[in-house]
Motif scaffolding. Structure first.
Motif, PDB file in Angstrom:
ATOM      1  N   ASP A 240       0.831  -1.173  -0.112  1.00  0.00           N
ATOM      2  CA  ASP A 240      -0.011   0.256   0.044  1.00  0.00           C
ATOM      3  C   ASP A 240       0.834   1.298   0.113  1.00  0.00           C
ATOM      4  OD1 ASP A 240      -2.488   1.571   0.273  1.00  0.00           O
ATOM      5  OD2 ASP A 240      -1.805   1.995   2.160  1.00  0.00           O
ATOM      6  N   ASP A 241       1.891   1.044   0.739  1.00  0.00           N
ATOM      7  CA  ASP A 241       2.828   2.464   0.646  1.00  0.00           C
ATOM      8  C   ASP A 241       3.459   2.673  -0.592  1.00  0.00           C
ATOM      9  OD1 ASP A 241       2.427   2.578   3.427  1.00  0.00           O
ATOM     10  OD2 ASP A 241       4.418   1.599   4.132  1.00  0.00           O
ATOM     11  N   ILE A 242       3.343   1.872  -1.846  1.00  0.00           N
ATOM     12  CA  ILE A 242       3.964   2.059  -2.870  1.00  0.00           C
ATOM     13  C   ILE A 242       3.005   2.120  -3.974  1.00  0.00           C
ATOM     14  CG2 ILE A 242       6.551   1.599  -2.325  1.00  0.00           C
ATOM     15  CD1 ILE A 242       5.676  -1.190  -3.852  1.00  0.00           C
ATOM     16  N   PHE A 243       1.624   2.361  -3.550  1.00  0.00           N
ATOM     17  CA  PHE A 243       0.696   2.493  -4.609  1.00  0.00           C
ATOM     18  C   PHE A 243       0.552   3.973  -4.969  1.00  0.00           C
ATOM     19  CE2 PHE A 243      -3.704   3.333  -5.878  1.00  0.00           C
ATOM     20  CZ  PHE A 243      -3.931   2.301  -6.769  1.00  0.00           C
ATOM     21  N   ARG A 244       0.446   4.203  -6.336  1.00  0.00           N
ATOM     22  CA  ARG A 244       0.532   5.612  -6.922  1.00  0.00           C
ATOM     23  C   ARG A 244      -0.926   5.929  -7.257  1.00  0.00           C
ATOM     24  NH1 ARG A 244       4.757   5.662  -3.878  1.00  0.00           N
ATOM     25  NH2 ARG A 244       6.499   4.654  -4.794  1.00  0.00           N
ATOM     26  N   ALA A 245      -1.552   6.757  -6.636  1.00  0.00           N
ATOM     27  CA  ALA A 245      -3.030   6.753  -6.833  1.00  0.00           C
ATOM     28  C   ALA A 245      -3.248   7.765  -7.986  1.00  0.00           C
ATOM     29  CB  ALA A 245      -3.755   7.440  -5.502  1.00  0.00           C
ATOM     30  N   ASN A 246      -2.583   8.257  -8.497  1.00  0.00           N
ATOM     31  CA  ASN A 246      -2.768   9.613  -9.689  1.00  0.00           C
ATOM     32  C   ASN A 246      -1.583   9.554 -10.538  1.00  0.00           C
ATOM     33  OD1 ASN A 246      -1.559  11.553  -8.295  1.00  0.00           O
ATOM     34  ND2 ASN A 246      -3.395  11.411  -6.986  1.00  0.00           N
ATOM     35  N   GLU A 247      -1.741  10.390 -11.787  1.00  0.00           N
ATOM     36  CA  GLU A 247      -0.641  10.736 -12.519  1.00  0.00           C
ATOM     37  C   GLU A 247       0.278  11.677 -11.923  1.00  0.00           C
ATOM     38  OE1 GLU A 247      -0.876   9.417 -15.798  1.00  0.00           O
ATOM     39  OE2 GLU A 247      -2.236   8.458 -14.464  1.00  0.00           O
ATOM     40  N   TYR A 248       0.043  12.487 -10.892  1.00  0.00           N
ATOM     41  CA  TYR A 248       0.713  13.300 -10.028  1.00  0.00           C
ATOM     42  C   TYR A 248       1.925  12.462  -9.615  1.00  0.00           C
ATOM     43  CZ  TYR A 248      -3.185  16.477 -10.859  1.00  0.00           C
ATOM     44  OH  TYR A 248      -4.013  17.082 -11.481  1.00  0.00           O
ATOM     45  N   GLN A 249       1.362  11.299  -8.682  1.00  0.00           N
ATOM     46  CA  GLN A 249       2.390  10.400  -7.897  1.00  0.00           C
ATOM     47  C   GLN A 249       3.022   9.658  -8.949  1.00  0.00           C
ATOM     48  OE1 GLN A 249      -0.042   8.196  -5.074  1.00  0.00           O
ATOM     49  NE2 GLN A 249      -0.853  10.096  -4.069  1.00  0.00           N
ATOM     50  N   LYS A 250       2.314   9.228  -9.907  1.00  0.00           N
ATOM     51  CA  LYS A 250       3.321   8.187 -10.878  1.00  0.00           C
ATOM     52  C   LYS A 250       4.546   9.011 -11.397  1.00  0.00           C
ATOM     53  CE  LYS A 250      -0.620   6.558 -13.057  1.00  0.00           C
ATOM     54  NZ  LYS A 250      -1.422   6.066 -13.861  1.00  0.00           N
ATOM     55  N   ASN A 251       4.272  10.322 -11.868  1.00  0.00           N
ATOM     56  CA  ASN A 251       5.123  11.219 -12.187  1.00  0.00           C
ATOM     57  C   ASN A 251       6.180  11.671 -11.419  1.00  0.00           C
ATOM     58  OD1 ASN A 251       4.665  11.349 -15.078  1.00  0.00           O
ATOM     59  ND2 ASN A 251       2.832  12.830 -14.797  1.00  0.00           N
ATOM     60  N   LYS A 252       5.903  11.625 -10.161  1.00  0.00           N
ATOM     61  CA  LYS A 252       6.708  11.884  -9.082  1.00  0.00           C
ATOM     62  C   LYS A 252       7.850  10.772  -8.669  1.00  0.00           C
ATOM     63  CE  LYS A 252       7.041  13.803  -4.228  1.00  0.00           C
ATOM     64  NZ  LYS A 252       6.331  14.175  -3.205  1.00  0.00           N
ATOM     65  N   TYR A 253       7.124   9.543  -8.649  1.00  0.00           N
ATOM     66  CA  TYR A 253       7.951   8.432  -7.995  1.00  0.00           C
ATOM     67  C   TYR A 253       8.101   7.457  -9.224  1.00  0.00           C
ATOM     68  CZ  TYR A 253       5.878   9.864  -3.682  1.00  0.00           C
ATOM     69  OH  TYR A 253       5.885  10.605  -2.445  1.00  0.00           O
ATOM     70  N   ARG A 254       7.462   7.305 -10.093  1.00  0.00           N
ATOM     71  CA  ARG A 254       7.752   6.248 -11.374  1.00  0.00           C
ATOM     72  C   ARG A 254       8.040   4.952 -11.002  1.00  0.00           C
ATOM     73  NH1 ARG A 254      10.672  10.315 -15.506  1.00  0.00           N
ATOM     74  NH2 ARG A 254      10.884   8.400 -16.754  1.00  0.00           N
ATOM     75  N   TYR A 255       7.762   4.271  -9.963  1.00  0.00           N
ATOM     76  CA  TYR A 255       7.987   2.919  -9.615  1.00  0.00           C
ATOM     77  C   TYR A 255       6.861   2.723  -8.545  1.00  0.00           C
ATOM     78  CZ  TYR A 255       9.666   4.365  -4.826  1.00  0.00           C
ATOM     79  OH  TYR A 255       9.801   5.169  -3.631  1.00  0.00           O
ATOM     80  N   GLY A 256       6.487   1.256  -8.173  1.00  0.00           N
ATOM     81  CA  GLY A 256       5.545   0.956  -7.497  1.00  0.00           C
ATOM     82  C   GLY A 256       4.179   0.334  -8.123  1.00  0.00           C
ATOM     83  N   PHE A 257       3.225   0.185  -7.461  1.00  0.00           N
ATOM     84  CA  PHE A 257       1.786  -0.263  -7.952  1.00  0.00           C
ATOM     85  C   PHE A 257       0.975   0.903  -8.491  1.00  0.00           C
ATOM     86  CE2 PHE A 257       2.771  -3.587  -4.815  1.00  0.00           C
ATOM     87  CZ  PHE A 257       3.391  -4.389  -5.573  1.00  0.00           C
ATOM     88  N   SER A 258       0.222   0.600  -9.477  1.00  0.00           N
ATOM     89  CA  SER A 258      -0.814   1.602 -10.061  1.00  0.00           C
ATOM     90  C   SER A 258      -1.924   0.894 -10.525  1.00  0.00           C
ATOM     91  CB  SER A 258      -0.173   2.711 -10.705  1.00  0.00           C
ATOM     92  OG  SER A 258       0.235   2.072 -11.973  1.00  0.00           O
ATOM     93  N   PHE A 259      -2.912   1.479 -10.927  1.00  0.00           N
ATOM     94  CA  PHE A 259      -4.125   0.860 -11.654  1.00  0.00           C
ATOM     95  C   PHE A 259      -3.770   0.227 -12.993  1.00  0.00           C
ATOM     96  CE2 PHE A 259      -6.612   3.835  -8.831  1.00  0.00           C
ATOM     97  CZ  PHE A 259      -7.578   2.895  -8.308  1.00  0.00           C
TER      98      PHE A 259
END
Length: 398
Positions: A240-259
């Motif tokens: 859960d700590d590495i789940f990226r909930a939206n595009e902002y988070q995905k662009n910031k971290y670029r690793y982990g889980f997403s939809f």
């Protein structure tokens, strides 16, 4: 007149409701990042690797697309300052998933997937590589993280040669994991022979199971593993700590889980991202656990076959080589029109999983082998989106 008045009121009410729905939908899409650039997908562009002049960085950019545990991308590249044809691969200890993978076995396999993509890409661009595992010796297991910082997984040496085109190279750009339903058609004898022939040396084996009894038995292991994992709070929190909930988070971290990793794409993805962003409680521990079990059961129901990768021992070198073999299995499967998904929870090594771990090894590794990967395999019913990747220069040690 009264009827006209009522009709006018109804029109106003319905118009207001429609406007509110439109406003709410717009808010959800915006919260989900509908108009945000997807920088985290840049490494999937076929021109991306070629933008880097250093051939070693080019090869690392191809390796970056490989399958990896928890999508942590735990790779560090150190360029040899004295030889422009040599680089070293290190495991990044800051990216260990120590709750789900306490002995870093899966992390070692992840190093292998990277190396195999580098090997495939090297032949394609005319710079085949020689890979030497643990050139400075294996890890000090009592000081594992420190050892990862100081001892390379591999020394990679490039050599100029004629390019050798291969369909495996094009398969690099296919998402490595497909969690969707597979067609229930059995694999052909030729497909099985091709896949099983990949693991015939170095004490590694690949075995395909598609008879009814083994498909049922291995499916049960996969479901039980998912149920156990979903009931271990520390493991679920780690995910859960590495789940990226939206595009902002995905662009910031670029690793982990997403939809995307769940196969969701298009407007549905932005809608779901918006919901989770505005109402984070929807992604509660219980909701995540329930979704994991439900999706696993659905996937297992639509699985015609399984692949199992085993090693004769469980050394660090064998773990890395099992990852190389898994990567080659994935790429080869794609060239055969097949998709794969690891369902290896039963092979995890924390206490709650111990009984199931022993059981699957008793049934499928009676000669003391270590099962490194359990993978569902079959013809996909739909394509899945590509997942987040970091910028390759973030991997290169300064």
């Amino acid at each position: 007149m009264k009827k006209r008045g009522v009709k006018k009121v109804m029109i106003i009410i319905f118009s207001s409701i429609a406007a509110l729905i439109l406003l709410a939908s717009t808010a959800l899409f915006l919260a989900g990042g509908l108009f945000q650039p997807q920088k985290y997908l840049q490494p999937w562009d076929k021109s991306y690797a070629k933008q880097h002049k250093d051939l070693r960085v080019q090869l690392a950019a191809y390796g970056l697309l490989a399958a990896n545990g928890h999508n942590m991308q735990p790779w560090i590249i150190k360029l040899d300052k004295n030889d422009p044809m040599v680089f070293y691969l290190f495991a990044d200890p800051s990216r260990m998933s120590d709750k789900a993978d306490p002995y870093a076995r899966q992390m070692m396999a992840t190093q292998g997937t990277f190396l195999d993509y580098v090997e495939v890409a090297g032949k394609e661009i005319g710079y085949p590589v020689k890979i030497s595992l643990f050139p400075d010796g294996s890890y000090d297991e009592q000081h594992l993280a420190q050892s990862m910082n100081t001892k390379p997984i591999a020394k990679v040496t490039l050599k100029k040669a004629n390019p050798q085109s291969s369909p495996l190279f094009n398969a690099i750009y296919v998402p490595d994991t497909n969690r969707e339903r597979y067609k229930l058609n059995k694999l052909t004898g030729q497909q099985i022979s091709t896949l099983e022939s990949l693991g015939t040396n170095e004490g590694l084996t690949t075995k395909i199971y598609q008879d009814t009894a083994n498909v049922q038995r291995l499916g049960d292991f996969a479901i039980k593993g998912a149920i156990i994992e979903s009931g271990v709070p520390r493991v679920m929190k780690e995910a859960d700590d590495i789940f990226r909930a939206n595009e902002y988070q995905k662009n910031k971290y670029r690793y982990g889980f997403s939809f995307e990793g769940q196969g969701t794409s298009g407007f549905q993805m932005y809608f779901m991202q918006g919901l989770i962003t505005i109402f984070p409680g929807l992604n509660s521990d219980k909701a995540a656990a329930d979704l994991m079990i439900k999706s696993t059961k659905t996937s297992i129901k639509y699985t015609p076959a399984y692949a199992m990768i085993s090693t004769q021992d469980n050394s660090r070198s064998s773990q890395v080589m099992s990852g190389m073999l898994y990567s080659r299995l994935t790429l080869t499967a794609h060239t055969l029109g097949l998709a794969v998904q690891p369902v290896s929870q039963a092979l995890e090594e924390y206490p709650e999983m111990n009984k199931l771990y022993r059981s699957i090894h008793k049934d499928y590794a009676p000669n003391g082998q270590t099962i490194q990967m359990l993978v569902r395999i079959g013809k996909p019913t739909k394509n899945v989106p590509q997942s987040m990747r970091r910028d390759v220069m973030d991997l290169v040690s300064k």
